[in-house]
Scaffold this active site. Structure first.
Site, PDB file in Angstrom:
ATOM      1  N   GLU A  33      11.067 -15.802  31.286  1.00  7.41           N
ATOM      2  CA  GLU A  33      10.861 -17.118  31.887  1.00  7.41           C
ATOM      3  C   GLU A  33      12.002 -18.070  31.546  1.00  7.41           C
ATOM      4  O   GLU A  33      12.370 -18.238  30.382  1.00  7.41           O
ATOM      5  CB  GLU A  33       9.535 -17.715  31.429  1.00  7.41           C
ATOM      6  CG  GLU A  33       9.217 -19.032  32.109  1.00  7.41           C
ATOM      7  CD  GLU A  33       7.838 -19.559  31.774  1.00  7.41           C
ATOM      8  OE1 GLU A  33       7.418 -20.549  32.409  1.00  7.41           O
ATOM      9  OE2 GLU A  33       7.178 -18.986  30.887  1.00  7.41           O
ATOM     10  N   GLU A  90       0.228 -22.890  37.377  1.00 11.97           N
ATOM     11  CA  GLU A  90       0.127 -23.200  35.952  1.00 11.97           C
ATOM     12  C   GLU A  90      -0.069 -24.700  35.769  1.00 11.97           C
ATOM     13  O   GLU A  90       0.683 -25.506  36.310  1.00 11.97           O
ATOM     14  CB  GLU A  90       1.402 -22.750  35.230  1.00 11.97           C
ATOM     15  CG  GLU A  90       1.358 -22.897  33.721  1.00 11.97           C
ATOM     16  CD  GLU A  90       2.646 -22.410  33.075  1.00 11.97           C
ATOM     17  OE1 GLU A  90       2.562 -21.692  32.074  1.00 11.97           O
ATOM     18  OE2 GLU A  90       3.734 -22.762  33.583  1.00 11.97           O
TER      19      GLU A  90
END
Length: 290
Positions: free
Chosen positions: A146, A241
């Site tokens: 990420e 998210e």
């Protein structure tokens, strides 16, 4: 694309009750997949999670952020070894649940560093990720790194930075883009998607607005981002998210920097996000009719 939700949208604990809340909430909201954060890799019951996922016909990925005690960029071999051991446990959990992706900040600790990463630290991380990628491949799992902002890692903060890091990594390792972090670090929402995809490395996507609240109420240019995903033919996971201390614990809220809450109702937030993402994908698809 596979549209999913992060488990922390629903709960901050992943015992039996927490897993049921997160998995059933994700399914009810209309998502295809849940991303489960492996914050307690030692105590996590992946066999139980796997049964619940199958009962709800839901796909799964897993994520985590390493800590200073498991930092792969450490110059202390014992710390690096601890990080590798932690990630190997996580690979076991992913395999047991029936997932095929382990993503997140799995190449360094997640947090603000006081100085740039050292060359030795970068080399340590690259070597560790290369070894883990080989072990992951044996289980049918791939790693996705990420790209986070400067306050959460000092290794790389842009898509191009991630690609440079991966030049020293062997194995099937992809880049995980996140619109929340892109909004801080990237020049736009179009070029990074094309850069990473052109390198054959785009493997995972997080969708979050600039304030981590309801999608479309912040400053993220989602129209351009989804147009870019459509341009490159991305068909992997797209995972919503968002965080609120109404759901997660005070300790985790502090770790994530949740100093103000923009939502209280997980189910309403999740249902809205599922509709928003699917509508955005559909809108891009209609461009072919123009």
């Amino acid at each position: 694309m596979i549209i999913g939700a992060h488990g922390l949208v629903f709960t901050g604990t992943f015992d039996e009750a927490g897993l049921r809340r997160a998995i059933e909430g994700t399914k009810q909201a209309g998502f295809d997949l849940i991303e489960i954060p492996l914050m307690d890799a030692e105590g996590f019951d992946s066999a139980l999670a796997g049964r619940m996922l199958r009962d709800n016909d839901l796909g799964v990925t897993a994520s985590l952020g390493l800590t200073p005690a498991t930092d792969l960029t450490s110059e202390d071999p014992a710390v690096v070894a601890a990080g590798v051991a932690m990630l190997e446990r996580c690979l076991h959990h992913v395999a047991t649940m029936g997932g095929d992706v382990l993503c997140g900040v799995i190449y360094s600790a997640m947090g603000k560093y006081p100085a740039p990463a050292t060359s030795r630290g970068i080399d340590n991380s690259r070597q560790a990720i290369s070894g883990l990628a080989a072990k992951a491949a044996e289980r049918g799992i791939r790693l996705s790194l990420e790209v986070v902002n400067r306050y959460e890692s000092n290794v790389f903060n842009t898509g191009r930075g991630a690609l440079r890091f991966l030049e020293g990594v062997t194995g099937d390792v992809s880049v995980h883009l996140d619109t929340y972090h892109m909004n801080i670090e990237e020049s736009d929402f179009f070029q990074p998607v094309h850069d990473v995809a052109a390198a054959g490395r785009l493997g995972y996507v997080h969708i979050g607005d600039s304030h981590r609240g309801y999608l479309g109420t912040g400053t993220v240019d989602f129209a351009t981002f989804f147009r870019a995903l459509g341009d490159v033919g991305y068909d992997g996971p797209v995972v919503f998210e968002s965080f609120s201390s109404a759901v997660v614990s005070a300790e985790l809220s502090n770790t994530l920097g949740i100093w103000r809450n923009l939502w209280q109702d997980s189910d309403d937030l999740a249902a809205h996000a599922n509709r928003y993402i699917r509508d955005a994908v559909h809108a891009v698809q209609t461009i072919d009719l123009h």
